[in-house]
Design a protein around this motif. Structure first.
Motif, PDB file in Angstrom:
ATOM      1  N   PRO A 185       0.647  -1.109  -0.157  1.00 47.53           N
ATOM      2  CA  PRO A 185       0.091  -0.040   0.125  1.00 47.53           C
ATOM      3  C   PRO A 185       0.823   1.296   0.020  1.00 47.53           C
ATOM      4  N   HIS A 186       2.022   1.212   0.222  1.00 46.77           N
ATOM      5  CA  HIS A 186       2.817   2.659   0.450  1.00 46.77           C
ATOM      6  C   HIS A 186       3.423   3.015  -1.039  1.00 46.77           C
ATOM      7  N   LEU A 187       3.656   1.764  -1.840  1.00 44.64           N
ATOM      8  CA  LEU A 187       4.585   2.208  -3.066  1.00 44.64           C
ATOM      9  C   LEU A 187       3.754   3.530  -4.009  1.00 44.64           C
ATOM     10  N   LEU A 188       4.700   4.172  -4.517  1.00 41.64           N
ATOM     11  CA  LEU A 188       4.261   5.163  -5.336  1.00 41.64           C
ATOM     12  C   LEU A 188       3.871   4.367  -6.698  1.00 41.64           C
ATOM     13  N   ILE A 189       2.959   4.969  -7.400  1.00 46.60           N
ATOM     14  CA  ILE A 189       2.655   4.346  -8.593  1.00 46.60           C
ATOM     15  C   ILE A 189       2.792   5.390  -9.910  1.00 46.60           C
ATOM     16  N   GLY A 190       3.924   4.994 -10.608  1.00 41.10           N
ATOM     17  CA  GLY A 190       3.930   5.767 -11.644  1.00 41.10           C
ATOM     18  C   GLY A 190       3.142   5.615 -13.061  1.00 41.10           C
ATOM     19  N   VAL A 191       2.635   6.754 -13.574  1.00 40.19           N
ATOM     20  CA  VAL A 191       1.665   6.530 -14.531  1.00 40.19           C
ATOM     21  C   VAL A 191       2.545   7.433 -15.916  1.00 40.19           C
ATOM     22  N   SER A 192       2.871   6.800 -16.693  1.00 43.36           N
ATOM     23  CA  SER A 192       3.370   7.449 -17.926  1.00 43.36           C
ATOM     24  C   SER A 192       2.240   8.208 -18.733  1.00 43.36           C
ATOM     25  N   GLY A 193       2.394   9.223 -19.509  1.00 39.27           N
ATOM     26  CA  GLY A 193       1.769   9.807 -20.349  1.00 39.27           C
ATOM     27  C   GLY A 193       2.001   9.233 -21.808  1.00 39.27           C
ATOM     28  N   LEU A 194       0.822   9.654 -22.544  1.00 44.50           N
ATOM     29  CA  LEU A 194       0.669   8.950 -23.772  1.00 44.50           C
ATOM     30  C   LEU A 194       1.982   9.245 -24.929  1.00 44.50           C
ATOM     31  N   HIS A 195       1.989   8.403 -25.879  1.00 48.21           N
ATOM     32  CA  HIS A 195       2.797   8.781 -27.022  1.00 48.21           C
ATOM     33  C   HIS A 195       4.399   8.947 -26.612  1.00 48.21           C
ATOM     34  N   TYR A 196       5.065   8.043 -26.127  1.00 53.22           N
ATOM     35  CA  TYR A 196       6.295   7.980 -25.652  1.00 53.22           C
ATOM     36  C   TYR A 196       6.248   9.138 -24.135  1.00 53.22           C
ATOM     37  N   ALA A 197       5.406   8.987 -23.664  1.00 53.72           N
ATOM     38  CA  ALA A 197       5.320   9.830 -22.269  1.00 53.72           C
ATOM     39  C   ALA A 197       5.344  11.186 -22.611  1.00 53.72           C
ATOM     40  N   GLN A 198       4.797  11.771 -23.592  1.00 52.04           N
ATOM     41  CA  GLN A 198       4.733  13.344 -23.857  1.00 52.04           C
ATOM     42  C   GLN A 198       3.546  14.022 -23.528  1.00 52.04           C
TER      43      GLN A 198
END
Length: 258
Positions: A185-198
Motif C-alpha cells: 500500500p505504500h508504493l508510489l505508482i508511476g503513470v506514464s503519459g501517452l505517446h512516449y510519455a509526452q
C-alpha cells in the motif's frame, strides 16, 4: 551516489519476471558470482545492493518482451501484446509488489514505459499483427489527438479513457495499480503519459482513480521531440528567448500544468 544521485530507475521486462529463466553467463560477465542464477535472483541481488548503498529504487516495466526499446515496430508499445495479455501484465506486477514491497529501498514503480503506437510488422525478432485492434479503434478514422497515426501503416494506439476499452490507458492503470497497492500500500505508482510519455493533458479532466498520495505522473522530454531546425519554433541558437517561451508553453500544455 557520489555524483548526487539518490535513486536508480531499474528497468525490466515482463518476460524476465514471468519466465524467470537462467541468465546467460555472458550477460553477467562483469559479475561472475551471479552466473547460474535466474532473472529474479539477480534482481534480488541488485535491489539488495542498492539498498545497502543507501539508494532508492524505482522498478520500471520497460518492455513486455526482453528486447530493445522503443519504437512503433517493437510490438511493445502497449501494456499487452500477442505473447503477454493484460492479465499477465497484472500478474507480473502483483508478483513484483509482493516480492519487493517490503524492501526499504523500493519506493515506487513505473507501470509501463512510454505507451505508444503499435504497428503491424515487427523488428526481425518479434512480430505483431494489430489488424483487429486497429479495426476496433476505427482504422484511419480513429481519434488521434497526439499525432500517433503513421500514414501507410496499420497501427493501433492508446487513448486515455475513450475508444475501445482494451486501448484505454487510464482504466488499465487503475486495474494494475489496485493490484499493486493490495500487496504494498505504500508504493508510489508511476503513470506514464501517452505517446512516449509526452502527453498528460487528459489528467486535468480525468485523473487516475487511485489514492492521490500514491500517484506520480511521469513525463519524458527528449531533444528530438521538438523541431530545432532553422525554421522551427525551438531554434535556440537564433532566438533563445522565443525558443524558451515556445518550449515552456508547449510543455505546460502537455504536462507541466500538473
Amino acid at each position: 551516489k557520489s555524483l548526487g544521485f539518490n535513486l536508480v530507475r531499474f528497468t525490466f521486462s515482463a518476460e524476465a519476471v514471468l519466465q524467470n529463466r537462467l541468465v546467460e553467463a555472458r550477460r553477467v560477465a562483469a559479475n561472475p558470482r551471479l552466473q547460474g542464477r535466474r532473472s529474479l535472483e539477480i534482481l534480488d541481488e541488485v535491489v539488495g545492493t542498492l539498498q545497502q548503498e543507501g539508494l532508492m529504487v524505482w522498478l520500471d516495466n520497460h518492455m513486455l518482451d526482453s528486447d530493445w526499446c522503443c519504437n512503433t515496430w517493437d510490438c511493445n508499445g502497449l501494456w499487452f501484446n500477442e505473447r503477454y495479455p493484460v492479465q499477465a501484465w497484472v500478474d507480473m506486477w502483483r508478483m513484483i509488489a509482493r516480492r519487493y514491497g517490503s524492501h526499504e529501498a523500493v519506493v515506487g514503480v513505473g507501470l509501463k514505459n512510454e505507451p505508444r503506437p503499435v504497428c503491424t510488422g515487427g523488428n526481425g525478432l518479434l512480430s505483431c499483427n494489430v489488424s483487429g485492434l486497429a479495426r476496433q479503434a476505427g482504422g484511419d478514422d480513429a481519434p488521434d489527438p497526439y499525432g500517433m497515426k503513421h500514414e501507410g501503416r496499420e497501427c493501433a494506439w492508446p487513448q486515455w479513457s475513450s475508444g475501445p476499452e482494451i486501448l484505454q490507458w487510464r482504466p488499465a492503470v487503475e486495474r494494475v495499480g489496485r493490484a499493486i497497492l493490495e500487496e504494498a500500500p505504500h508504493l508510489l505508482i508511476g503513470v506514464s503519459g501517452l505517446h512516449y510519455a509526452q502527453f498528460l493533458q487528459d489528467v486535468a479532466a480525468s485523473p487516475v482513480g487511485l489514492p492521490r498520495q500514491n500517484v506520480v505522473y511521469e513525463a519524458h522530454e527528449y531533444y528530438w521531440f521538438r523541431d530545432h531546425s532553422s525554421s522551427g519554433p525551438f531554434q535556440h541558437d537564433r532566438d533563445a528567448g522565443s525558443a524558451f517561451a515556445n518550449y515552456s508553453r508547449e510543455v505546460d500544455q502537455n504536462w507541466g500544468y500538473l
